[in-house]
Scaffold this motif. Structure first.
Motif, PDB file in Angstrom:
ATOM      1  N   UNK A  11      40.479 -72.943   3.212  1.00 19.15           N
ATOM      2  CA  UNK A  11      41.253 -73.037   1.984  1.00 19.15           C
ATOM      3  C   UNK A  11      40.605 -74.084   1.085  1.00 19.15           C
ATOM      4  N   UNK A  12      40.460 -73.744  -0.174  1.00 23.92           N
ATOM      5  CA  UNK A  12      39.787 -74.614  -1.135  1.00 23.92           C
ATOM      6  C   UNK A  12      40.708 -74.879  -2.317  1.00 23.92           C
ATOM      7  N   UNK A  13      40.784 -76.148  -2.716  1.00 22.35           N
ATOM      8  CA  UNK A  13      41.619 -76.517  -3.853  1.00 22.35           C
ATOM      9  C   UNK A  13      40.813 -77.418  -4.778  1.00 22.35           C
ATOM     10  N   UNK A  14      40.617 -76.952  -6.001  1.00 19.68           N
ATOM     11  CA  UNK A  14      39.880 -77.733  -6.996  1.00 19.68           C
ATOM     12  C   UNK A  14      40.823 -78.640  -7.779  1.00 19.68           C
ATOM     13  N   UNK A  15      40.268 -79.722  -8.276  1.00 16.62           N
ATOM     14  CA  UNK A  15      41.009 -80.627  -9.151  1.00 16.62           C
ATOM     15  C   UNK A  15      40.018 -81.348 -10.049  1.00 16.62           C
ATOM     16  N   UNK A  16      40.546 -82.011 -11.067  1.00 15.70           N
ATOM     17  CA  UNK A  16      39.703 -82.831 -11.926  1.00 15.70           C
ATOM     18  C   UNK A  16      39.376 -82.242 -13.275  1.00 15.70           C
ATOM     19  N   UNK A  17      39.812 -81.018 -13.515  1.00 13.78           N
ATOM     20  CA  UNK A  17      39.551 -80.429 -14.818  1.00 13.78           C
ATOM     21  C   UNK A  17      40.388 -81.085 -15.907  1.00 13.78           C
ATOM     22  N   UNK A  18      40.088 -80.725 -17.150  1.00  9.63           N
ATOM     23  CA  UNK A  18      40.847 -81.281 -18.258  1.00  9.63           C
ATOM     24  C   UNK A  18      40.144 -81.076 -19.572  1.00  9.63           C
ATOM     25  N   UNK A  19      40.599 -81.808 -20.569  1.00 12.39           N
ATOM     26  CA  UNK A  19      40.049 -81.744 -21.914  1.00 12.39           C
ATOM     27  C   UNK A  19      39.201 -82.983 -22.160  1.00 12.39           C
ATOM     28  N   UNK A  20      37.997 -82.771 -22.647  1.00  6.85           N
ATOM     29  CA  UNK A  20      37.079 -83.880 -22.899  1.00  6.85           C
ATOM     30  C   UNK A  20      36.287 -83.583 -24.159  1.00  6.85           C
ATOM     31  N   UNK A  21      35.891 -84.611 -24.861  1.00  6.04           N
ATOM     32  CA  UNK A  21      35.060 -84.427 -26.040  1.00  6.04           C
ATOM     33  C   UNK A  21      33.611 -84.177 -25.638  1.00  6.04           C
ATOM     34  N   UNK A  22      32.906 -83.520 -26.503  1.00  7.47           N
ATOM     35  CA  UNK A  22      31.484 -83.281 -26.274  1.00  7.47           C
ATOM     36  C   UNK A  22      30.773 -84.609 -26.043  1.00  7.47           C
ATOM     37  N   UNK A  23      29.878 -84.609 -25.059  1.00  4.13           N
ATOM     38  CA  UNK A  23      29.186 -85.829 -24.682  1.00  4.13           C
ATOM     39  C   UNK A  23      29.864 -86.605 -23.578  1.00  4.13           C
ATOM     40  N   UNK A  77      34.619 -85.258 -13.504  1.00  2.00           N
ATOM     41  CA  UNK A  77      34.237 -85.072 -12.111  1.00  2.00           C
ATOM     42  C   UNK A  77      35.230 -84.128 -11.458  1.00  2.00           C
ATOM     43  N   UNK A  78      34.711 -82.998 -11.014  1.00  2.00           N
ATOM     44  CA  UNK A  78      35.538 -82.021 -10.316  1.00  2.00           C
ATOM     45  C   UNK A  78      35.451 -82.254  -8.813  1.00  2.00           C
ATOM     46  N   UNK A  79      36.562 -82.050  -8.153  1.00  2.00           N
ATOM     47  CA  UNK A  79      36.595 -82.170  -6.703  1.00  2.00           C
ATOM     48  C   UNK A  79      37.114 -80.883  -6.083  1.00  2.00           C
ATOM     49  N   UNK A  80      36.662 -80.619  -4.888  1.00  2.06           N
ATOM     50  CA  UNK A  80      37.092 -79.440  -4.132  1.00  2.06           C
ATOM     51  C   UNK A  80      37.470 -79.913  -2.738  1.00  2.06           C
ATOM     52  N   UNK A  81      38.733 -79.814  -2.421  1.00  2.00           N
ATOM     53  CA  UNK A  81      39.222 -80.216  -1.104  1.00  2.00           C
ATOM     54  C   UNK A  81      39.312 -78.998  -0.205  1.00  2.00           C
TER      55      UNK A  81
END
Length: 117
Positions: free
Chosen positions: A3-15, A19-23
């Protein structure tokens, strides 16, 4: 079964950076090579990066080479994707996946990354 669960996404400005994580849970994490993929709206899913079972080999799509870094910690059953110098074209849903002998058999649910210009 993994089982894989991603986290760390979001809204960010260019530049900016994210950091995405996968547990991972289930079978022995080090039995699997790990990969990150992404799918932008209206486009097919594409390969982003991969890492071998013990981290000795990494591969990157040309579009992210030099900006993204994939890593893993087998003791913590996690894989990560450090994304720097983000561009609007990096906007997508990012998925982690585990590869057994020949193909990616297990996938997470995805995490959204939006890069504003």
């Amino acid at each position: 079964q993994v089982q894989l669960v991603e986290s760390g996404g979001g809204l960010v400005q260019a530049g900016g950076s994210l950091r995405l994580s996968c547990a991972a849970s289930g079978r022995t994490f080090s039995s699997y090579a790990m990969g990150w993929f992404r799918q932008a709206p209206g486009k097919e899913r594409e390969f982003v990066a991969s890492i071998s079972r013990y981290g000795g080999t990494t591969k990157y799509a040309d579009s992210v080479k030099g900006r993204f870094t994939i890593s893993r910690d087998n003791a913590k059953n996690t894989a990560s994707l450090q994304m720097n110098s983000l561009k609007p074209e990096d906007t997508a849903v990012y998925y982690c996946a585990a590869r057994g002998s020949s193909q990616y058999d297990y996938w997470g649910q995805g995490t959204h990354v939006t890069v504003s210009s």
